[in-house]
Structures are given as structure tokens and as C-alpha cells.
Design a protein around this motif. Structure first.
Motif, PDB file in Angstrom:
ATOM      1  N   ARG A  27       0.836  -1.211   0.000  1.00 62.47           N
ATOM      2  CA  ARG A  27       0.000   0.000   0.000  1.00 62.47           C
ATOM      3  C   ARG A  27       0.866   1.255   0.000  1.00 62.47           C
ATOM      4  NH1 ARG A  27      -2.919  -3.047   4.111  1.00 62.47           N
ATOM      5  NH2 ARG A  27      -4.803  -3.971   3.195  1.00 62.47           N
ATOM      6  N   CYS A  28       1.931   1.253   0.792  1.00 64.64           N
ATOM      7  CA  CYS A  28       2.824   2.413   0.830  1.00 64.64           C
ATOM      8  C   CYS A  28       3.451   2.663  -0.542  1.00 64.64           C
ATOM      9  CB  CYS A  28       3.922   2.209   1.873  1.00 64.64           C
ATOM     10  SG  CYS A  28       3.360   2.316   3.575  1.00 64.64           S
ATOM     11  N   ALA A  29       3.895   1.601  -1.197  1.00 65.37           N
ATOM     12  CA  ALA A  29       4.485   1.732  -2.530  1.00 65.37           C
ATOM     13  C   ALA A  29       3.474   2.293  -3.520  1.00 65.37           C
ATOM     14  CB  ALA A  29       5.007   0.380  -3.004  1.00 65.37           C
ATOM     15  N   ALA A  30       2.240   1.779  -3.446  1.00 65.75           N
ATOM     16  CA  ALA A  30       1.206   2.258  -4.372  1.00 65.75           C
ATOM     17  C   ALA A  30       0.928   3.739  -4.175  1.00 65.75           C
ATOM     18  CB  ALA A  30      -0.068   1.444  -4.179  1.00 65.75           C
ATOM     19  N   LEU A  31       0.877   4.187  -2.911  1.00 64.54           N
ATOM     20  CA  LEU A  31       0.642   5.608  -2.645  1.00 64.54           C
ATOM     21  C   LEU A  31       1.786   6.460  -3.167  1.00 64.54           C
ATOM     22  CD1 LEU A  31      -0.868   5.471   0.968  1.00 64.54           C
ATOM     23  CD2 LEU A  31      -2.054   6.161  -1.134  1.00 64.54           C
ATOM     24  N   MET A  32       3.022   6.025  -2.945  1.00 69.27           N
ATOM     25  CA  MET A  32       4.174   6.775  -3.446  1.00 69.27           C
ATOM     26  C   MET A  32       4.146   6.863  -4.963  1.00 69.27           C
ATOM     27  SD  MET A  32       7.302   5.348  -1.086  1.00 69.27           S
ATOM     28  CE  MET A  32       7.276   5.487   0.713  1.00 69.27           C
ATOM     29  N   PHE A  33       3.916   5.732  -5.611  1.00 73.71           N
ATOM     30  CA  PHE A  33       3.897   5.724  -7.066  1.00 73.71           C
ATOM     31  C   PHE A  33       2.775   6.597  -7.618  1.00 73.71           C
ATOM     32  CE2 PHE A  33       5.902   1.221  -7.176  1.00 73.71           C
ATOM     33  CZ  PHE A  33       7.154   1.779  -6.964  1.00 73.71           C
ATOM     34  N   TRP A  62      14.217  15.237  -6.800  1.00 74.77           N
ATOM     35  CA  TRP A  62      14.175  14.609  -5.479  1.00 74.77           C
ATOM     36  C   TRP A  62      13.083  13.557  -5.372  1.00 74.77           C
ATOM     37  CZ3 TRP A  62      18.494  15.851  -3.213  1.00 74.77           C
ATOM     38  CH2 TRP A  62      19.094  17.069  -3.531  1.00 74.77           C
ATOM     39  N   LEU A  63      12.188  13.500  -6.361  1.00 77.31           N
ATOM     40  CA  LEU A  63      11.170  12.460  -6.361  1.00 77.31           C
ATOM     41  C   LEU A  63      11.765  11.085  -6.689  1.00 77.31           C
ATOM     42  CD1 LEU A  63       8.151  14.250  -8.093  1.00 77.31           C
ATOM     43  CD2 LEU A  63       8.638  13.995  -5.662  1.00 77.31           C
ATOM     44  N   LEU A  64      13.031  11.068  -7.100  1.00 81.85           N
ATOM     45  CA  LEU A  64      13.713   9.789  -7.288  1.00 81.85           C
ATOM     46  C   LEU A  64      13.754   8.999  -5.975  1.00 81.85           C
ATOM     47  CD1 LEU A  64      16.660  11.010  -9.515  1.00 81.85           C
ATOM     48  CD2 LEU A  64      15.001   9.265 -10.185  1.00 81.85           C
ATOM     49  N   ALA A  65      13.862   9.730  -4.844  1.00 80.29           N
ATOM     50  CA  ALA A  65      13.995   9.050  -3.547  1.00 80.29           C
ATOM     51  C   ALA A  65      12.747   8.247  -3.176  1.00 80.29           C
ATOM     52  CB  ALA A  65      14.344  10.061  -2.457  1.00 80.29           C
ATOM     53  N   PRO A  66      11.540   8.870  -3.130  1.00 82.99           N
ATOM     54  CA  PRO A  66      10.355   8.058  -2.790  1.00 82.99           C
ATOM     55  C   PRO A  66      10.063   6.988  -3.832  1.00 82.99           C
ATOM     56  CG  PRO A  66       9.692  10.267  -3.468  1.00 82.99           C
ATOM     57  CD  PRO A  66      11.177  10.300  -3.298  1.00 82.99           C
ATOM     58  N   ALA A  68      12.338   5.263  -5.517  1.00 79.97           N
ATOM     59  CA  ALA A  68      13.245   4.153  -5.232  1.00 79.97           C
ATOM     60  C   ALA A  68      12.779   3.362  -4.016  1.00 79.97           C
ATOM     61  CB  ALA A  68      14.665   4.676  -5.012  1.00 79.97           C
ATOM     62  N   VAL A  69      12.293   4.067  -2.987  1.00 77.30           N
ATOM     63  CA  VAL A  69      11.767   3.387  -1.807  1.00 77.30           C
ATOM     64  C   VAL A  69      10.559   2.531  -2.192  1.00 77.30           C
ATOM     65  CG1 VAL A  69      10.649   3.718   0.427  1.00 77.30           C
ATOM     66  CG2 VAL A  69      12.645   5.090  -0.183  1.00 77.30           C
ATOM     67  N   GLY A  70       9.675   3.101  -3.008  1.00 79.41           N
ATOM     68  CA  GLY A  70       8.503   2.348  -3.451  1.00 79.41           C
ATOM     69  C   GLY A  70       8.888   1.105  -4.243  1.00 79.41           C
ATOM     70  N   LEU A  71       9.944   1.210  -5.051  1.00 81.93           N
ATOM     71  CA  LEU A  71      10.399   0.055  -5.821  1.00 81.93           C
ATOM     72  C   LEU A  71      10.920  -1.041  -4.893  1.00 81.93           C
ATOM     73  CD1 LEU A  71      11.037  -1.352  -8.475  1.00 81.93           C
ATOM     74  CD2 LEU A  71      13.175  -0.040  -8.580  1.00 81.93           C
ATOM     75  N   LEU A  72      11.677  -0.664  -3.888  1.00 84.00           N
ATOM     76  CA  LEU A  72      12.177  -1.647  -2.931  1.00 84.00           C
ATOM     77  C   LEU A  72      11.032  -2.330  -2.180  1.00 84.00           C
ATOM     78  CD1 LEU A  72      15.264   0.250  -1.461  1.00 84.00           C
ATOM     79  CD2 LEU A  72      15.281  -1.701  -3.028  1.00 84.00           C
ATOM     80  N   LEU A  73      10.027  -1.538  -1.787  1.00 87.15           N
ATOM     81  CA  LEU A  73       8.871  -2.124  -1.105  1.00 87.15           C
ATOM     82  C   LEU A  73       8.109  -3.080  -2.026  1.00 87.15           C
ATOM     83  CD1 LEU A  73       7.525   1.000   0.831  1.00 87.15           C
ATOM     84  CD2 LEU A  73       8.656  -1.015   1.812  1.00 87.15           C
ATOM     85  N   SER A  74       8.022  -2.710  -3.299  1.00 89.38           N
ATOM     86  CA  SER A  74       7.330  -3.572  -4.266  1.00 89.38           C
ATOM     87  C   SER A  74       8.057  -4.900  -4.414  1.00 89.38           C
ATOM     88  CB  SER A  74       7.240  -2.873  -5.627  1.00 89.38           C
ATOM     89  OG  SER A  74       6.486  -1.690  -5.533  1.00 89.38           O
ATOM     90  N   LEU A  75       9.382  -4.844  -4.499  1.00 89.56           N
ATOM     91  CA  LEU A  75      10.155  -6.079  -4.634  1.00 89.56           C
ATOM     92  C   LEU A  75      10.025  -6.935  -3.377  1.00 89.56           C
ATOM     93  CD1 LEU A  75      13.350  -4.612  -6.335  1.00 89.56           C
ATOM     94  CD2 LEU A  75      11.562  -5.999  -7.414  1.00 89.56           C
ATOM     95  N   ARG A  76      10.076  -6.271  -2.229  1.00 94.16           N
ATOM     96  CA  ARG A  76       9.964  -7.010  -0.971  1.00 94.16           C
ATOM     97  C   ARG A  76       8.581  -7.658  -0.841  1.00 94.16           C
ATOM     98  NH1 ARG A  76      11.743  -7.806   4.118  1.00 94.16           N
ATOM     99  NH2 ARG A  76      10.272  -7.592   5.835  1.00 94.16           N
ATOM    100  N   VAL A  87       9.979   1.044 -11.944  1.00 99.85           N
ATOM    101  CA  VAL A  87      11.075   1.142 -12.909  1.00 99.85           C
ATOM    102  C   VAL A  87      10.752   2.177 -13.983  1.00 99.85           C
ATOM    103  CG1 VAL A  87      12.303  -0.100 -14.725  1.00 99.85           C
ATOM    104  CG2 VAL A  87      11.969  -1.169 -12.493  1.00 99.85           C
ATOM    105  N   VAL A  88       9.515   2.184 -14.458  1.00 99.66           N
ATOM    106  CA  VAL A  88       9.110   3.171 -15.473  1.00 99.66           C
ATOM    107  C   VAL A  88       9.220   4.588 -14.914  1.00 99.66           C
ATOM    108  CG1 VAL A  88       7.159   4.027 -16.827  1.00 99.66           C
ATOM    109  CG2 VAL A  88       7.629   1.568 -16.721  1.00 99.66           C
ATOM    110  N   LEU A  89       8.757   4.790 -13.673  1.00100.56           N
ATOM    111  CA  LEU A  89       8.846   6.116 -13.069  1.00100.56           C
ATOM    112  C   LEU A  89      10.295   6.551 -12.903  1.00100.56           C
ATOM    113  CD1 LEU A  89       6.069   6.050 -10.305  1.00100.56           C
ATOM    114  CD2 LEU A  89       6.082   7.400 -12.414  1.00100.56           C
ATOM    115  N   LEU A  90      11.157   5.640 -12.464  1.00103.29           N
ATOM    116  CA  LEU A  90      12.576   5.987 -12.312  1.00103.29           C
ATOM    117  C   LEU A  90      13.173   6.392 -13.656  1.00103.29           C
ATOM    118  CD1 LEU A  90      13.923   3.277  -9.834  1.00103.29           C
ATOM    119  CD2 LEU A  90      13.672   5.727  -9.401  1.00103.29           C
ATOM    120  N   GLY A  91      12.812   5.681 -14.712  1.00104.09           N
ATOM    121  CA  GLY A  91      13.321   6.026 -16.035  1.00104.09           C
ATOM    122  C   GLY A  91      12.864   7.405 -16.487  1.00104.09           C
ATOM    123  N   LEU A  92      11.584   7.716 -16.270  1.00103.73           N
ATOM    124  CA  LEU A  92      11.069   9.024 -16.656  1.00103.73           C
ATOM    125  C   LEU A  92      11.711  10.145 -15.843  1.00103.73           C
ATOM    126  CD1 LEU A  92       7.282   8.145 -17.074  1.00103.73           C
ATOM    127  CD2 LEU A  92       8.874   8.803 -18.892  1.00103.73           C
TER     128      LEU A  92
END
Length: 333
Positions: A27-33, A62-66, A68-76, A87-92
Motif C-alpha cells: 500500500r505504501c508503494a502504491a501511494l508513493m507511485f 528529489w522524487l527519485l527518492a520516494p 526508489a523506496v517504493g520500488l524496494l517495497l514492491s520487490l519485498r 522502474v518506469v517512473l525511475l526512467g522518466l
């Protein structure tokens, strides 16, 4: 059964069951994304949107930080669609963090040099520090924003012998602005705005150079439309006399991630920091820069100029860092 396998059990209907901690991470990852996607979407659409999008766009890298955190939470959480989303958001974000626009060296021969400094002294509080910086850096032209009556008096007292030429819009608090010059100045109408934006034409070693100070309103909630209009007025001023080289400098209250600011660059102007490889250096807020902040103070120049030795200066008693750059004017072919 090992720990990893124990954390994942199958329901009676065959669907995987995520432990509570993993569901919370998802849920946290989804909100960040979702939040980052809104901002990135407006950036991709070349729009500044409405509050809070313009405010967040100033801090787009600076939105790279949240993200990246969301990506880690998604993987976990083994949320694979979320991982792809991240990954798409990080690329953009990485794409949009790159400096905006193409640059090239002027083609004509060099005809004059000038050093330009711009500083927002925050209601005049940083004037004393600015005077010291001017004496140290020895710029030829100084743009001063938020110069109240006390600031104006101090500049006249301390700098008039070295800067006998000036154009000013008098005002209290944030409304006053001043252009100081070693070169003779011919007044122009400037740009109308809530805060002073004076203009002039300087005689730089026999060459006419337009000088325009920029200080539009910030994109405060409820005032975003005003901010857009004042940036649009600066864009119009940038195109008013294309035959004369232009230096447009000041506190723009906007970064390259704002469509309204990119509209000014699209008239053919270049950011001196971009020409000299110092782009993305935060100038505000000074208290957290350069570790965190936005580059909203700029020296923009027409294609007649090259730039070198761009420096970002820390001044006391103001929330902005100053920008100083060495410009070389080239003849037009």
C-alpha cells in the motif's frame, strides 16, 4: 518449512496470501507511485497543472527518492506490477532530470566581456552580505531582488562609486528591485508585475545589451495563475527586441521542470549555468542547499553569449544563494 516459504501461504481459492507487513508495504508503494505519477504526468504533458503540482515540480529530481523506496517495497512485497511501475517512473524521472534544451557555442568573434551577478536579498536582509560579495567578485552588472528602501540606501552609499548607473523599482519588502551597472544605461519600460522588474539597455564597450531583471510571483496556492501570467510577461519581453543581445537574470521562482519557465528558454535563451555545466545546482532554500533545494535563480542569455566560471555563492541573512557568471559577447554574423 523455511521462513520465506512460511511467509507465503495459499488460500483455499488458490490465491497467494501476503502477510500483513507485506500488504502494508504494498500500500505504501502504491501511494508513493500514485503521487509521483501525477507530478511526472504533468511534466510529460508539458503542463504545470494546479496546486500542489507546480510546487512539487520545483523538486522533481528529489522524487527519485520516494520512487526508489517504493520500488524496494514492491520487490519485498513481490508486487511485480508495482515493480514495473516503479522502474518506469525511475526512467522518466532520470530522463527529465537531464538538462533541458540544446546548447552551442556562439559563432561570431568575441567583442566584449562582462561579469553578471544576481541575488535575492530576502526583504533586504542580505544586503550587507551582498555588498561584500560584490566587492569580492567585482561583477560589471548586478541584479538585486527584494531590495527594500534600506537595501536601496545601502547600495547607493557603498556601491555608487563603482556602479554609477542604475535602474530601480522602489518598494517595500519583496517589491523593490535594482539593476546596478558599471556601463552606461538607457532606461526601458521593464516588465510589469507584482514585484519590481526593471529593465535597461547597457552600452557594453560600444555594444548595446538589453538587461532585464526577473522576479515573478512564486507559485503559491491560490496564485498559480498569477505566477504563470508574470512568467508569460517575461517570455514576451524576451522576444520584444530579437536584434539586441539580452541578459535576463533574477529570481524566476521556477526551474527547468516548469513548463512556464521552459517557455522562456524556448524563445532561444540559454541558462548560463547550463552553458557552463553548473545546471541543477540548488539556489533555494539556502538553508538546505546544495544538499536539497531547487535552482530557481538564473542568468539567461541570448545566443550571442558564451558563459564560463559560473559560481553559486552562499550569502548570509538571505534564503537564496547568489549566481555569478562570466559572459562573453560575440558579434553576430
Amino acid at each position: 518449512m523455511d521462513t520465506a516459504a512460511a511467509e507465503w501461504t495459499a488460500r483455499d481459492d488458490g490465491r497467494e496470501h501476503r502477510p500483513p507487513g507485506r500488504r502494508f508495504g504494498l500500500r505504501c508503494a502504491a501511494l508513493m507511485f500514485a503521487g509521483v505519477s501525477v507530478v511526472v504526468g504533468f511534466r510529460a504533458a508539458d503542463s504545470d497543472g494546479m496546486t500542489p503540482v507546480p510546487q512539487l515540480l520545483a523538486f522533481l529530481p528529489w522524487l527519485l527518492a520516494p520512487t526508489a523506496v517504493g520500488l524496494l517495497l514492491s520487490l519485498r512485497s513481490r508486487w511485480w506490477p508495482g515493480a514495473v511501475w516503479g522502474v518506469v517512473l525511475l526512467g522518466l524521472l532520470a530522463w527529465f532530470t537531464e538538462p533541458y534544451g540544446k546548447v552551442g557555442d556562439p559563432v561570431g568573434r568575441p567583442v566584449a566581456d562582462l561579469r553578471v551577478l544576481t541575488s535575492n536579498v530576502e526583504f533586504g536582509q542580505g544586503t550587507g552580505s551582498l555588498v561584500a560579495a560584490v566587492r569580492r567578485e567585482k561583477p560589471d552588472v548586478v541584479f538585486v531582488e527584494e531590495c527594500d528602501s534600506a537595501c536601496d540606501a545601502l547600495l547607493k552609499r557603498d556601491l555608487s562609486p563603482d556602479y554609477p548607473h542604475r535602474r530601480a523599482v522602489e518598494g517595500g519588502g519583496s517589491e523593490g528591485s535594482v539593476i546596478l551597472s558599471r556601463f552606461p544605461l538607457r532606461p526601458t519600460a521593464g516588465v510589469p508585475g507584482t514585484m519590481g522588474m526593471p529593465g535597461a539597455v547597457a552600452d557594453v564597450d560600444g555594444h548595446a545589451v538589453r538587461l532585464q531583471l526577473a522576479h515573478p510571483m512564486p507559485p503559491l496556492p491560490g496564485q498559480v495563475d498569477l505566477w504563470r501570467r508574470e512568467l508569460a510577461a517575461l517570455r514576451e519581453a524576451a522576444t520584444a527586441d530579437p536584434g539586441t543581445p539580452l541578459v535576463l537574470a533574477g529570481d524566476f521562482n521556477a526551474s527547468q521542470d516548469h513548463a512556464a519557465f521552459r517557455g522562456i528558454l524556448d524563445t532561444g535563451l540559454h541558462d548560463a549555468s547550463r552553458l557552463d555545466g553548473s545546471d541543477r545546482t540548488a539556489t533555494w532554500p539556502a538553508r538546505t542547499a546544495p544538499a536539497f533545494g531547487a535552482q530557481i535563480d538564473h542568468v539567461l542569455v541570448s545566443r550571442d553569449f558564451g558563459a564560463s566560471r559560473t559560481r553559486i555563492l552562499d550569502l548570509a541573512d538571505t534564503d537564496h544563494r547568489a549566481v555569478v557568471t562570466d559572459l562573453t559577447l560575440h558579434a553576430r554574423r
